[in-house]
Design an enzyme around this catalytic site. Structure first.
Site, PDB file in Angstrom:
ATOM      1  N   CYS A 276       2.300   8.504  27.509  1.00 25.82           N
ATOM      2  CA  CYS A 276       1.510   9.721  27.310  1.00 25.82           C
ATOM      3  C   CYS A 276       0.356   9.831  28.304  1.00 25.82           C
ATOM      4  O   CYS A 276       0.209  10.854  28.984  1.00 25.82           O
ATOM      5  CB  CYS A 276       1.004   9.792  25.871  1.00 25.82           C
ATOM      6  SG  CYS A 276       0.181   8.288  25.279  1.00 25.82           S
ATOM      7  N   TYR A 277      -0.452   8.789  28.417  1.00 26.54           N
ATOM      8  CA  TYR A 277      -1.548   8.839  29.391  1.00 26.54           C
ATOM      9  C   TYR A 277      -1.043   9.007  30.826  1.00 26.54           C
ATOM     10  O   TYR A 277      -1.590   9.816  31.591  1.00 26.54           O
ATOM     11  CB  TYR A 277      -2.402   7.577  29.294  1.00 26.54           C
ATOM     12  CG  TYR A 277      -3.324   7.497  28.110  1.00 26.54           C
ATOM     13  CD1 TYR A 277      -4.284   8.477  27.866  1.00 26.54           C
ATOM     14  CD2 TYR A 277      -3.272   6.408  27.238  1.00 26.54           C
ATOM     15  CE1 TYR A 277      -5.147   8.383  26.785  1.00 26.54           C
ATOM     16  CE2 TYR A 277      -4.137   6.300  26.156  1.00 26.54           C
ATOM     17  CZ  TYR A 277      -5.069   7.287  25.930  1.00 26.54           C
ATOM     18  OH  TYR A 277      -5.936   7.191  24.866  1.00 26.54           O
TER      19      TYR A 277
END
Length: 337
Positions: free
Chosen positions: A149-150
């Site tokens: 996600c990051y």
């Protein structure tokens, strides 16, 4: 058109739930297999939000049974467990989209930050599924490493600028995530009295997504850059906001660079002002804004951590692998207000 049979292994967590919701309504994919480590329950009992929506049975995960019934498997499993399952499914001729970290990194980086790798053969040909930067490779792939996600939010924002950065410029990444990004299992940091009305950094300069960001910048940007990554946990259920700072060779029109790179990308939205989580929560969109002041660059990006940062990105990758429209079954409407 007959629907293509697919399955999910690891339906108990938040990413598994998001996969269930999208696949149960997908126009071209049929969810015929849902599994976790125990089985013996229906999805409506496992996730109360699905009661009355689906009576699909959750089975005990079995790679041979999964491969027999499905053309493609989504693996929403912890690292190490995923590679063990994927190895067997791939040997039986099926395709895999893995949402864990098991196939995202080079062998050296993976073993430095996770554990000994048990499937080096498949690791060597896994495709990192950041679609806007690897679409042609994804179409041909049998195994997709679904990005974290990051890294998704960070890379989509900063990659177009790598050629314009000063040779000695490091990247400074300030990232903030909703608490669902920490997973379903309760911890001290995700306990309500801890996270409510609170905001704090965790794993500063040592988070496992830092080498993932650095490796893909080197892959697509053709330059090694030191990444200083500081993630924060916020009292939000979902959503992710990333600010990346870097030093330019010379002043640029930051939004013009983004428009040139992403003009034809349907799920990248370029904003005329700083981005906000509320506009992307519940969607597959990545919203990006950037500005420069002299040689200082700021890139601002937002995604839904459970969707674009995990499950909807996995669906988009599967669509391409199976020759389907990329956007089929992907959520477009934000949870707003």
């Amino acid at each position: 058109m007959k629907k293509i049979p697919v399955g999910i292994v690891g339906v108990s967590g938040y990413t598994g739930l998001e996969l269930l919701k999208m696949l149960l309504e997908h126009p071209y994919l049929e969810l015929v297999y849902a599994a976790n480590t125990e089985g013996g329950v229906r999805v409506g009992a496992l996730h109360s939000s699905l009661q009355g929506v689906s009576d699909l049975s959750v089975e005990k995960a079995d790679p041979k049974e999964a491969a027999k019934r499905c053309e493609l498997l989504f693996l929403a499993l912890p690292h190490q467990s995923a590679m063990e399952f994927a190895k067997e499914v791939l040997s039986l001729g099926k395709k895999v989209v893995d949402l864990s970290a098991d196939y995202r990194l080079s062998l050296e980086r993976y073993e430095a930050h996770y554990c000994p790798h048990l499937d080096k053969e498949n690791l060597s040909h896994a495709v990192y599924g950041l679609i806007e930067w690897a679409r042609e490779e994804i179409v041909q792939a049998r195994l997709i490493a679904n990005p974290g996600c990051y890294p998704t939010a960070t890379l989509l924002g900063i990659l177009p600028f790598i050629p314009y950065l000063d040779e000695d410029s490091s990247l400074f990444v300030d990232a903030k995530s909703g608490v669902s990004g920490a997973g379903k299992k309760l911890t001290h940091n995700t306990h309500y009295p801890t996270i409510n009305e609170n905001l704090f950094a965790y794993s500063p300069l040592s988070h496992r997504h830092e080498p993932e960001i650095a490796e893909k910048i080197e892959l697509w940007g053709k330059k090694a850059k030191k990444v200083n990554f500081i993630p924060h946990l916020t009292p939000l259920t979902r959503g992710m906001l990333v600010s990346t700072f870097a030093r330019l060779k010379e002043p640029v029109d930051a939004m013009a660079i983004l428009r040139e790179r992403y003009a034809n990308e349907p799920f990248i939205r370029l904003r005329s002002s700083p981005v906000e989580i509320k506009a992307v929560a519940g969607t597959h969109f990545c919203d990006i804004y950037a500005m420069s002041q002299g040689r200082d660059l700021w890139v601002n990006s937002a995604i839904d951590n459970l969707l674009r940062g995990a499950s909807s990105q996995a669906i988009a990758n599967a669509n391409l692998m199976l020759g389907l429209p990329e956007g089929a079954g992907l959520p477009r409407f934000a949870y707003a207000p």
